[in-house]
Enzyme design. Structure first.
Site, short mmCIF file in Angstrom:
data_model
loop_
_atom_site.label_atom_id
_atom_site.label_comp_id
_atom_site.label_asym_id
_atom_site.label_seq_id
_atom_site.Cartn_x
_atom_site.Cartn_y
_atom_site.Cartn_z
N SER A 138 0.88 -1.19 0.00
CA SER A 138 0.00 0.00 0.00
C SER A 138 0.90 1.22 0.00
CB SER A 138 -0.85 -0.02 1.28
OG SER A 138 -1.46 1.24 1.50
N TYR A 151 -2.02 -1.18 10.45
CA TYR A 151 -1.99 -1.31 8.99
C TYR A 151 -0.67 -0.77 8.44
CZ TYR A 151 -3.99 -1.08 4.23
OH TYR A 151 -4.24 -1.25 2.89
P1 NAD Z 1 -11.44 -6.26 0.12
O1 NAD Z 1 -12.05 -6.14 1.48
O2 NAD Z 1 -12.26 -5.99 -1.09
O3 NAD Z 1 -10.79 -7.70 -0.09
C1 NAD Z 1 -10.08 -8.34 0.91
C2 NAD Z 1 -10.00 -9.81 0.58
O4 NAD Z 1 -9.29 -10.46 1.65
C3 NAD Z 1 -11.38 -10.47 0.50
O5 NAD Z 1 -11.35 -11.48 -0.49
C4 NAD Z 1 -11.53 -11.09 1.89
O6 NAD Z 1 -12.42 -12.19 1.93
C5 NAD Z 1 -10.10 -11.52 2.15
N1 NAD Z 1 -9.79 -11.76 3.54
C6 NAD Z 1 -9.98 -10.95 4.62
N2 NAD Z 1 -9.57 -11.58 5.74
C7 NAD Z 1 -9.10 -12.79 5.36
C8 NAD Z 1 -8.55 -13.90 6.06
N3 NAD Z 1 -8.40 -13.91 7.39
N4 NAD Z 1 -8.20 -14.99 5.35
C9 NAD Z 1 -8.37 -15.04 4.01
N5 NAD Z 1 -8.89 -14.02 3.30
C10 NAD Z 1 -9.25 -12.91 3.97
O7 NAD Z 1 -10.15 -5.31 0.19
P2 NAD Z 1 -9.16 -4.74 -0.93
O8 NAD Z 1 -9.25 -3.28 -0.86
O9 NAD Z 1 -9.33 -5.45 -2.22
O10 NAD Z 1 -7.77 -5.15 -0.26
C11 NAD Z 1 -6.88 -6.10 -0.81
C12 NAD Z 1 -5.46 -5.73 -0.42
O11 NAD Z 1 -5.14 -4.47 -0.98
C13 NAD Z 1 -5.25 -5.60 1.08
O12 NAD Z 1 -3.99 -6.15 1.44
C14 NAD Z 1 -5.26 -4.10 1.29
O13 NAD Z 1 -4.52 -3.73 2.41
C15 NAD Z 1 -4.59 -3.64 0.01
N6 NAD Z 1 -4.84 -2.24 -0.32
C16 NAD Z 1 -6.08 -1.77 -0.54
C17 NAD Z 1 -6.25 -0.43 -0.85
C18 NAD Z 1 -7.61 0.16 -1.13
O14 NAD Z 1 -7.68 1.40 -1.26
N7 NAD Z 1 -8.65 -0.60 -1.22
C19 NAD Z 1 -5.15 0.42 -0.94
C20 NAD Z 1 -3.89 -0.11 -0.72
C21 NAD Z 1 -3.74 -1.43 -0.42
#
Ligand code: NAD
Length: 256
Positions: A138, A151
């Site tokens: 991130s 985080y």
């Molecule tokens: P999201 O909530 O849409 O997806 C998260 C995924 O992780 C889902 O499939 C969920 O079921 C799964 N998950 C959660 N806990 C879990 C566990 N204990 N075991 C297995 N699976 C689990 O979120 P996202 O925004 O797509 O995030 C995905 C990644 O991207 C994360 O690592 C997040 O930190 C990172 N990220 C997101 C953003 C953003 O703006 N959305 C920005 C930077 C980084």
């Protein structure tokens, strides 16, 4: 480009993970999905792209379940060629109010799970002399934001893990790199938009503009599709010597 390869993407039933899974599937990779919630829908979306798809429901906070998932992957498709460590959760609170259980869960899911999946994937990748490990970090792996202690600590940690993995694999055909998105409008971020809207009495659109305006000069969300294409680049031959980078796709967030 990726025909005959197998990609395992953690946390891929939603958001960025599903976007990356689709981009890799479009390049011909067979896909192993992981994550909670609806699993049939994402599996059908991947199958429609003409590749093989399997699902394992390992809870990424549990090392024994990660071990079972990696064994399932090897039994199903032979080995994992591309590992995308993407599963992640968020919690927003000041340090003195931060629930200890949320700290532990965020470090386990956002950081320690990547260590376990990586250590279990590396032997087969090294034996094949080809592999790609992509860690979804991130902008919070590069800079901090208030009220996101766990985080930010986990994401800085995964950027460090990326560098060490890249160094240990540097003489081989295995590479490791990190992707550092800014805001992406997934369920993880929509919760933060909802909290802003509720706190300030704003509409959903107003709260999204406020969120973007605080951090992203572009005033645009990055999309899972754009992040998927960056993952495809990391898997390409052009990336053979791209090792240990933390590549931001953040609308200028960290350029400030
Ligand atoms: P999201 O909530 O849409 O997806 C998260 C995924 O992780 C889902 O499939 C969920 O079921 C799964 N998950 C959660 N806990 C879990 C566990 N204990 N075991 C297995 N699976 C689990 O979120 P996202 O925004 O797509 O995030 C995905 C990644 O991207 C994360 O690592 C997040 O930190 C990172 N990220 C997101 C953003 C953003 O703006 N959305 C920005 C930077 C980084």
């Amino acid at each position: 480009m990726l025909q005959g390869k197998t990609a395992l993407i953690t946390g891929s039933t939603s958001g960025i993970g599903l976007g990356i899974a689709k981009s890799l599937a479009k390049q011909g990779a067979n896909i192993i999905l992981n994550g909670f919630g609806d699993t049939a829908g994402p599996q059908a979306e991947i199958a429609a792209l003409g590749v093989k798809v399997a699902y394992h429901g390992a809870d990424m906070s549990k090392s024994n379940e990660i071990e079972a998932m990696m064994k399932f992957a090897a039994d199903t498709f032979g080995r994992v060629d591309i590992l995308v460590n993407n599963a992640g959760i968020q919690h927003v609170a000041k340090i003195e109010d931060f629930p200890v259980e949320r700290w532990d869960a965020i470090i386990a899911i956002n950081l320690t799970s990547a260590f376990h999946a990586t250590r279990l994937a590396l032997p087969a990748m090294k034996a094949a002399n080809w592999g790609r490990i992509i860690n979804v970090a991130s902008v919070h792996g590069l800079v901090g934001s208030a009220e996101k202690s766990a985080y930010v600590a986990a994401k800085h940690g995964i950027v460090g893990l990326t560098k060490v993995t890249a160094l240990e694999t540097a003489p081989t055909g295995v590479t490791c790199n990190a992707i550092c998105p800014g805001w992406v409008l997934t369920p993880l971020v929509q919760k933060q938009v909802d909290a802003k809207a509720a706190a300030a009495g704003l509409t959903n659109e107003e709260a999204k503009k406020l969120l973007l305006g605080e951090k992203e000069p572009s005033m645009q969300f990055t999309t899972p599709e754009e992040l998927g294409e960056l993952a495809v680049f990391f898997c390409s031959a052009a990336s053979n010597n791209v090792r240990g980078v933390a590549w931001n796709m953040d609308g200028g967030w960290t350029a400030q």
